[in-house]
Scaffold this motif. Structure first.
Motif, PDB file in Angstrom:
ATOM      1  N   SER A 155      -2.846  10.801  10.070  1.00  0.00           N
ATOM      2  CA  SER A 155      -2.592  10.413  11.453  1.00  0.00           C
ATOM      3  C   SER A 155      -3.597  11.084  12.371  1.00  0.00           C
ATOM      4  N   LYS A 156      -4.058  10.316  13.378  1.00  0.00           N
ATOM      5  CA  LYS A 156      -4.983  10.879  14.365  1.00  0.00           C
ATOM      6  C   LYS A 156      -4.356  12.079  15.068  1.00  0.00           C
ATOM      7  N   SER A 157      -3.040  11.975  15.354  1.00  0.00           N
ATOM      8  CA  SER A 157      -2.377  13.034  16.111  1.00  0.00           C
ATOM      9  C   SER A 157      -2.248  14.332  15.321  1.00  0.00           C
ATOM     10  N   TYR A 158      -2.273  14.253  13.994  1.00  0.00           N
ATOM     11  CA  TYR A 158      -2.194  15.458  13.172  1.00  0.00           C
ATOM     12  C   TYR A 158      -3.566  16.102  12.930  1.00  0.00           C
ATOM     13  N   GLY A 159      -4.635  15.383  13.263  1.00  0.00           N
ATOM     14  CA  GLY A 159      -5.979  15.915  13.020  1.00  0.00           C
ATOM     15  C   GLY A 159      -6.301  16.072  11.542  1.00  0.00           C
ATOM     16  N   ARG A 208       0.529  15.713   4.840  1.00  0.00           N
ATOM     17  CA  ARG A 208       1.359  14.859   5.684  1.00  0.00           C
ATOM     18  C   ARG A 208       0.722  13.478   5.764  1.00  0.00           C
ATOM     19  N   LYS A 209       1.426  12.537   6.390  1.00  0.00           N
ATOM     20  CA  LYS A 209       0.871  11.205   6.584  1.00  0.00           C
ATOM     21  C   LYS A 209      -0.428  11.311   7.369  1.00  0.00           C
ATOM     22  N   GLU A 223       5.132  17.057  -4.298  1.00  0.00           N
ATOM     23  CA  GLU A 223       6.223  17.819  -3.680  1.00  0.00           C
ATOM     24  C   GLU A 223       5.885  19.295  -3.549  1.00  0.00           C
ATOM     25  N   ASN A 224       5.339  19.880  -4.605  1.00  0.00           N
ATOM     26  CA  ASN A 224       5.086  21.322  -4.612  1.00  0.00           C
ATOM     27  C   ASN A 224       3.658  21.703  -4.246  1.00  0.00           C
ATOM     28  N   ARG A 225       2.729  20.754  -4.358  1.00  0.00           N
ATOM     29  CA  ARG A 225       1.327  21.034  -4.035  1.00  0.00           C
ATOM     30  C   ARG A 225       0.777  19.920  -3.133  1.00  0.00           C
ATOM     31  N   PRO A 226       1.310  19.800  -1.900  1.00  0.00           N
ATOM     32  CA  PRO A 226       0.936  18.666  -1.037  1.00  0.00           C
ATOM     33  C   PRO A 226      -0.545  18.608  -0.704  1.00  0.00           C
ATOM     34  N   ALA A 251       0.848  -1.195   0.000  1.00  0.00           N
ATOM     35  CA  ALA A 251       0.000   0.000   0.000  1.00  0.00           C
ATOM     36  C   ALA A 251       0.880   1.241   0.000  1.00  0.00           C
ATOM     37  N   ILE A 252       0.425   2.270  -0.672  1.00  0.00           N
ATOM     38  CA  ILE A 252       1.147   3.534  -0.643  1.00  0.00           C
ATOM     39  C   ILE A 252       0.905   4.198   0.708  1.00  0.00           C
ATOM     40  N   GLU A 253       1.757   5.148   1.062  1.00  0.00           N
ATOM     41  CA  GLU A 253       1.527   5.901   2.297  1.00  0.00           C
ATOM     42  C   GLU A 253       0.330   6.809   2.066  1.00  0.00           C
ATOM     43  N   ILE A 254      -0.668   6.690   2.912  1.00  0.00           N
ATOM     44  CA  ILE A 254      -1.907   7.436   2.709  1.00  0.00           C
ATOM     45  C   ILE A 254      -1.741   8.858   3.249  1.00  0.00           C
ATOM     46  N   PRO A 255      -1.850   9.879   2.389  1.00  0.00           N
ATOM     47  CA  PRO A 255      -1.683  11.238   2.893  1.00  0.00           C
ATOM     48  C   PRO A 255      -2.926  11.723   3.626  1.00  0.00           C
TER      49      PRO A 255
END
Length: 349
Positions: A219-223, A216-217, A255-258, A207-211
């Motif tokens: 994550s619950k901690s990032y909201g 960012r990745k 990279e430029n438009r996350p 699986a790819i890393e789910i943004p």
């Protein structure tokens, strides 16, 4: 991190096992699970749950651990843990996990599994634990001092894997050191006492890393997560608040438009389309059109899950029964394994 050579070996082994599973699913037992630190989100679904359902349906005997004890490796509270556990079970079942085939059980409810910690700790050195990159990363991320529980975290995981004699564990590349330590513990126990445990292999996730919605990745901690339990309205509000940029021409450029690219990936996962294709379709529609498309894609994808989940939420007695049955099954397995361990060590009185 494992070096390139060892990673290549692990990847080849993982691919060989995947091919063999299609032919001989009964030769494997898989252990997998999550820490109940919050609600499950789309990243969990595409990153792991979807694969668990596929393995279950392919005929691989699977056990799912809800690792409640592991919550306190890097946290000072167990607030909301019961609610998190029950919601986790609802999401598993709504996503396709069949508890009649795949026991779902709780870490703290299987004492015989945790009792394996004592002999296993005698098989590893402090230096080996200190070197584990995941322990270091967890400590830095949490800002906590290195507790004894966090230091021995890889040994807990070895207990979780080996108590049921699992021989495959789905992992990401960064978790390979945990699998290697588990293999070493199994090997050392078998050599010192008697052959009791298999040496498990990591099945590397493809699986790819789910943004998350901010690029960012997820994550619950990032909201920045879209929870599987969120309503359609909550999902729409969350997507509406996500960051894009001032360029109206929608393009896929992580990279430029996350922010824009994260939304495109979310839509792509939910529709089975390519990010570039979706971007070209929206074109000069800007962030508003993109968010509208993503909202519709996510809500349409999650609608069946939400419908099944709503039905499950009406019968909490069933959810508790699922856990009780899973705990019972896990305890039977753990007691049998612990008896083998005692016998191998000459500790039968």
């Amino acid at each position: 991190m494992p070096n390139v050579g060892s990673f290549d070996v692990s990847l080849k082994r993982s691919n060989d096992i995947r091919a063999d599973i299609a032919v001989n699913p009964g030769n494997y037992r898989m252990l997998t699970g999550d820490r109940p630190t919050g609600r499950l989100h789309l990243g969990h679904y595409f990153g792991s749950i979807m694969n668990r359902v596929a393995m279950q349906n392919a005929g691989v005997p699977t056990m799912i651990l809800i690792a409640d004890y592991q919550v306190i490796t890097d946290r000072d509270t167990t607030a909301n843990i019961q609610d998190n556990v029950y919601n986790m079970v609802m999401d598993y079942i709504a996503a396709g996990i069949d508890p009649d085939k795949t026991p779902i059980y709780i870490h703290s409810a299987v004492p015989a599994c945790n009792q394996l910690m004592l002999p296993f700790l005698s098989l590893v050195s402090e230096a080996e634990l200190q070197r584990n990159p995941t322990v270091k990363a967890e400590m830095e991320a949490s800002g906590h001092e290195l507790t004894g529980l966090l230091l021995t975290y890889p040994v807990h995981q070895a207990c979780d894997i080996l108590f049921c004699k699992a021989n495959i564990v789905p992992v990401g590349k960064d978790q390979l050191p945990h699998i290697e330590l588990t293999r070493q513990i199994a090997r050392r126990f078998n050599k010192r006492y008697a052959k009791v445990f298999p040496e498990p292999d990591g099945i590397l996730s493809d699986a790819i890393e789910i943004p998350g919605l901010d690029g960012r990745k997820m994550s619950k901690s990032y909201g920045n997560s879209i929870m599987l339990s969120a309503t359609a309205e909550e999902t729409a509000k969350l997507i509406k608040k996500s960051q894009t940029d001032s360029d109206r021409n929608i393009t896929f450029d992580p990279e430029n438009r996350p922010g824009v690219s994260a939304l495109l990936t979310t839509a792509a996962l939910c529709t089975g389309r390519k990010e570039v294709e979706i971007a070209e379709e929206i074109g000069m529609g800007g962030g508003g059109a993109l968010k509208k498309y993503v909202t519709e894609s996510v809500n349409e994808f999650l609608a069946p899950h939400r419908e099944r989940r709503a039905e499950l939420a009406k019968d909490m007695d069933y959810i508790k029964d699922v856990l009780h049955e899973g705990n019972k099954k896990a305890n039977e397995i753990a007691e049998a394994t612990l008896n083998e361990v005692r016998e191998a060590m000459g500790m039968v009185y």
